[in-house]
Scaffold this motif. Structure first.
Motif, PDB file in Angstrom:
ATOM      1  N   SER A   1       0.811  -1.226   0.000  1.00  0.00           N
ATOM      2  CA  SER A   1       0.000   0.000   0.000  1.00  0.00           C
ATOM      3  C   SER A   1       0.839   1.267   0.000  1.00  0.00           C
ATOM      4  O   SER A   1       0.409   2.291   0.497  1.00  0.00           O
ATOM      5  CB  SER A   1      -0.939   0.010   1.213  1.00  0.00           C
ATOM      6  OG  SER A   1      -1.751  -1.128   1.193  1.00  0.00           O
ATOM      7  N   GLY A   2       2.060   1.187  -0.493  1.00  0.00           N
ATOM      8  CA  GLY A   2       2.906   2.366  -0.549  1.00  0.00           C
ATOM      9  C   GLY A   2       3.485   2.747   0.802  1.00  0.00           C
ATOM     10  O   GLY A   2       4.132   3.762   0.930  1.00  0.00           O
ATOM     11  N   ASN A   3       3.284   1.954   1.835  1.00  0.00           N
ATOM     12  CA  ASN A   3       3.794   2.263   3.163  1.00  0.00           C
ATOM     13  C   ASN A   3       5.143   1.591   3.346  1.00  0.00           C
ATOM     14  O   ASN A   3       5.225   0.374   3.411  1.00  0.00           O
ATOM     15  CB  ASN A   3       2.819   1.778   4.236  1.00  0.00           C
ATOM     16  CG  ASN A   3       3.234   2.182   5.626  1.00  0.00           C
ATOM     17  OD1 ASN A   3       4.380   2.568   5.848  1.00  0.00           O
ATOM     18  ND2 ASN A   3       2.317   2.090   6.555  1.00  0.00           N
ATOM     19  N   PRO A   4       6.234   2.368   3.448  1.00  0.00           N
ATOM     20  CA  PRO A   4       7.556   1.780   3.562  1.00  0.00           C
ATOM     21  C   PRO A   4       7.754   1.025   4.866  1.00  0.00           C
ATOM     22  O   PRO A   4       8.660   0.226   4.986  1.00  0.00           O
ATOM     23  CB  PRO A   4       8.504   2.984   3.476  1.00  0.00           C
ATOM     24  CG  PRO A   4       7.670   4.146   3.868  1.00  0.00           C
ATOM     25  CD  PRO A   4       6.273   3.817   3.458  1.00  0.00           C
TER      26      PRO A   4
ATOM     27  N   THR B   1      -4.724  -3.662  19.054  1.00  0.00           N
ATOM     28  CA  THR B   1      -4.282  -4.431  17.890  1.00  0.00           C
ATOM     29  C   THR B   1      -3.189  -3.621  17.209  1.00  0.00           C
ATOM     30  O   THR B   1      -3.395  -2.459  16.863  1.00  0.00           O
ATOM     31  CB  THR B   1      -5.458  -4.682  16.926  1.00  0.00           C
ATOM     32  OG1 THR B   1      -6.488  -5.370  17.641  1.00  0.00           O
ATOM     33  CG2 THR B   1      -5.015  -5.494  15.729  1.00  0.00           C
ATOM     34  N   MET B   2      -2.043  -4.234  17.038  1.00  0.00           N
ATOM     35  CA  MET B   2      -0.881  -3.543  16.506  1.00  0.00           C
ATOM     36  C   MET B   2      -0.761  -3.752  14.997  1.00  0.00           C
ATOM     37  O   MET B   2      -1.179  -4.777  14.457  1.00  0.00           O
ATOM     38  CB  MET B   2       0.380  -4.037  17.214  1.00  0.00           C
ATOM     39  CG  MET B   2       0.298  -3.925  18.739  1.00  0.00           C
ATOM     40  SD  MET B   2      -0.031  -2.267  19.342  1.00  0.00           S
ATOM     41  CE  MET B   2       1.604  -1.559  19.169  1.00  0.00           C
ATOM     42  N   ILE B   3      -0.165  -2.769  14.341  1.00  0.00           N
ATOM     43  CA  ILE B   3       0.079  -2.812  12.897  1.00  0.00           C
ATOM     44  C   ILE B   3       1.413  -3.507  12.662  1.00  0.00           C
ATOM     45  O   ILE B   3       2.368  -3.302  13.411  1.00  0.00           O
ATOM     46  CB  ILE B   3       0.111  -1.381  12.321  1.00  0.00           C
ATOM     47  CG1 ILE B   3      -1.267  -0.750  12.443  1.00  0.00           C
ATOM     48  CG2 ILE B   3       0.595  -1.379  10.879  1.00  0.00           C
ATOM     49  CD1 ILE B   3      -1.294   0.713  12.084  1.00  0.00           C
ATOM     50  N   ASP B   4       1.499  -4.288  11.620  1.00  0.00           N
ATOM     51  CA  ASP B   4       2.734  -4.996  11.296  1.00  0.00           C
ATOM     52  C   ASP B   4       3.646  -4.076  10.490  1.00  0.00           C
ATOM     53  O   ASP B   4       3.514  -3.963   9.279  1.00  0.00           O
ATOM     54  CB  ASP B   4       2.399  -6.270  10.517  1.00  0.00           C
ATOM     55  CG  ASP B   4       3.617  -7.150  10.297  1.00  0.00           C
ATOM     56  OD1 ASP B   4       4.697  -6.844  10.851  1.00  0.00           O
ATOM     57  OD2 ASP B   4       3.505  -8.140   9.562  1.00  0.00           O
ATOM     58  N   ASN B   5       4.546  -3.367  11.201  1.00  0.00           N
ATOM     59  CA  ASN B   5       5.538  -2.531  10.542  1.00  0.00           C
ATOM     60  C   ASN B   5       6.821  -2.534  11.361  1.00  0.00           C
ATOM     61  O   ASN B   5       6.847  -3.051  12.481  1.00  0.00           O
ATOM     62  CB  ASN B   5       5.017  -1.109  10.272  1.00  0.00           C
ATOM     63  CG  ASN B   5       4.699  -0.335  11.530  1.00  0.00           C
ATOM     64  OD1 ASN B   5       5.408  -0.402  12.530  1.00  0.00           O
ATOM     65  ND2 ASN B   5       3.616   0.418  11.507  1.00  0.00           N
ATOM     66  N   VAL B   6       7.900  -1.992  10.825  1.00  0.00           N
ATOM     67  CA  VAL B   6       9.195  -2.042  11.508  1.00  0.00           C
ATOM     68  C   VAL B   6       9.182  -1.261  12.819  1.00  0.00           C
ATOM     69  O   VAL B   6       9.853  -1.634  13.776  1.00  0.00           O
ATOM     70  CB  VAL B   6      10.353  -1.556  10.602  1.00  0.00           C
ATOM     71  CG1 VAL B   6      10.539  -2.477   9.422  1.00  0.00           C
ATOM     72  CG2 VAL B   6      10.169  -0.129  10.154  1.00  0.00           C
ATOM     73  N   THR B   7       8.421  -0.190  12.868  1.00  0.00           N
ATOM     74  CA  THR B   7       8.350   0.627  14.085  1.00  0.00           C
ATOM     75  C   THR B   7       7.670  -0.160  15.194  1.00  0.00           C
ATOM     76  O   THR B   7       8.153  -0.198  16.333  1.00  0.00           O
ATOM     77  CB  THR B   7       7.587   1.937  13.816  1.00  0.00           C
ATOM     78  OG1 THR B   7       8.107   2.550  12.640  1.00  0.00           O
ATOM     79  CG2 THR B   7       7.721   2.888  14.988  1.00  0.00           C
ATOM     80  N   THR B   8       6.557  -0.798  14.879  1.00  0.00           N
ATOM     81  CA  THR B   8       5.840  -1.590  15.866  1.00  0.00           C
ATOM     82  C   THR B   8       6.694  -2.751  16.350  1.00  0.00           C
ATOM     83  O   THR B   8       6.732  -3.046  17.549  1.00  0.00           O
ATOM     84  CB  THR B   8       4.512  -2.114  15.282  1.00  0.00           C
ATOM     85  OG1 THR B   8       3.707  -0.992  14.924  1.00  0.00           O
ATOM     86  CG2 THR B   8       3.763  -2.955  16.286  1.00  0.00           C
TER      87      THR B   8
ATOM     88  N   GLY C   1      11.446   4.045  11.392  1.00  0.00           N
ATOM     89  CA  GLY C   1      10.150   4.239  10.745  1.00  0.00           C
ATOM     90  C   GLY C   1      10.106   5.506   9.924  1.00  0.00           C
ATOM     91  O   GLY C   1      11.052   6.293   9.924  1.00  0.00           O
ATOM     92  N   LYS C   2       8.996   5.675   9.239  1.00  0.00           N
ATOM     93  CA  LYS C   2       8.778   6.864   8.428  1.00  0.00           C
ATOM     94  C   LYS C   2       7.404   7.414   8.772  1.00  0.00           C
ATOM     95  O   LYS C   2       6.393   6.761   8.561  1.00  0.00           O
ATOM     96  CB  LYS C   2       8.859   6.517   6.948  1.00  0.00           C
ATOM     97  CG  LYS C   2       8.625   7.711   6.048  1.00  0.00           C
ATOM     98  CD  LYS C   2       9.079   7.446   4.649  1.00  0.00           C
ATOM     99  CE  LYS C   2       8.780   8.546   3.666  1.00  0.00           C
ATOM    100  NZ  LYS C   2       8.791   9.888   4.123  1.00  0.00           N
ATOM    101  N   ALA C   3       7.389   8.612   9.297  1.00  0.00           N
ATOM    102  CA  ALA C   3       6.144   9.246   9.718  1.00  0.00           C
ATOM    103  C   ALA C   3       5.372   9.795   8.529  1.00  0.00           C
ATOM    104  O   ALA C   3       5.941  10.142   7.509  1.00  0.00           O
ATOM    105  CB  ALA C   3       6.440  10.370  10.711  1.00  0.00           C
ATOM    106  N   VAL C   4       4.057   9.852   8.699  1.00  0.00           N
ATOM    107  CA  VAL C   4       3.164  10.458   7.716  1.00  0.00           C
ATOM    108  C   VAL C   4       2.217  11.394   8.453  1.00  0.00           C
ATOM    109  O   VAL C   4       2.013  11.269   9.656  1.00  0.00           O
ATOM    110  CB  VAL C   4       2.350   9.408   6.924  1.00  0.00           C
ATOM    111  CG1 VAL C   4       3.259   8.519   6.094  1.00  0.00           C
ATOM    112  CG2 VAL C   4       1.487   8.586   7.835  1.00  0.00           C
ATOM    113  N   ARG C   5       1.659  12.316   7.726  1.00  0.00           N
ATOM    114  CA  ARG C   5       0.698  13.257   8.292  1.00  0.00           C
ATOM    115  C   ARG C   5      -0.704  12.680   8.092  1.00  0.00           C
ATOM    116  O   ARG C   5      -1.251  12.751   6.995  1.00  0.00           O
ATOM    117  CB  ARG C   5       0.840  14.596   7.570  1.00  0.00           C
ATOM    118  CG  ARG C   5       0.500  15.779   8.414  1.00  0.00           C
ATOM    119  CD  ARG C   5       0.787  17.070   7.682  1.00  0.00           C
ATOM    120  NE  ARG C   5       2.108  17.527   8.065  1.00  0.00           N
ATOM    121  CZ  ARG C   5       2.888  18.263   7.312  1.00  0.00           C
ATOM    122  NH1 ARG C   5       2.513  18.651   6.130  1.00  0.00           N
ATOM    123  NH2 ARG C   5       4.061  18.648   7.755  1.00  0.00           N
TER     124      ARG C   5
END
Length: 159
Positions: free
Chosen positions: A27-30, A56-63, A94-98
């Motif tokens: 989904s374009g989310n790095p 419920t946590m999101i599966d990303n590198v930051t989490t 991680g990479k933040a988004v607005r």
């Protein structure tokens, strides 16, 4: 010969287009890993005093980096009558988004230093950037559990 050459060029273009489109499987989310296997749901328990919630946590590198810090007990400071925040002991990747709109129950990392953990208990618009970690499951209890003062919060993984 021209027909064969044209077919090869057309096929190569289609393959390139397919590769570009399937590469967007995250989904374009790095922060999200491009993984076609079924992803395991990560859950945490959030305890304030004698009351507990789950998220419920999101599966990303930051989490994943946050989950490695658990169990974690921290004092979270009240801010703006809509959130609790605390600085973690280390920066997380991680990479933040607005997001524009912050939703009650969002557990996020503020991008100012990638160390500021924020738990929102009201929905509002924000110009700031965040990395979303997860969402509290019991939104109807969230504001009551967090209260209006600074609180000590324990985060632990549910297995």
């Amino acid at each position: 010969m021209r027909t064969i050459l044209f077919s090869i060029i057309l096929l190569a273009g289609c393959m390139q287009s397919y590769a570009c489109n399937t590469d967007k499987g995250n989904s374009g989310n790095p922060d999200q890993e491009n993984n076609n296997s079924k992803q395991e749901t990560m859950k945490i328990k959030i305890t304030v005093g004698d009351k507990s919630l789950t998220a419920t946590m999101i599966d990303n590198v930051t989490t994943k980096a946050f989950m490695e810090m658990l169990p974690l007990t921290i004092e979270m400071t009240e801010l703006h009558n809509n959130e609790k925040y605390a600085n973690l002991s280390k920066r997380l990747p991680g990479k933040a988004v607005r997001p524009g709109t912050i939703h009650a129950g969002d557990l996020m990392l503020w991008d100012s230093n990638y160390k500021c953990l924020v738990l929102f208990y009201k929905t509002f618009n924000s110009p700031y950037s965040y990395v979303k970690l997860g969402t509290v499951d019991q939104l109807d209890q969230l504001e009551e559990v967090l209260g209006s003062d600074d609180v000590v919060v324990k985060f632990e993984e549910l297995k």
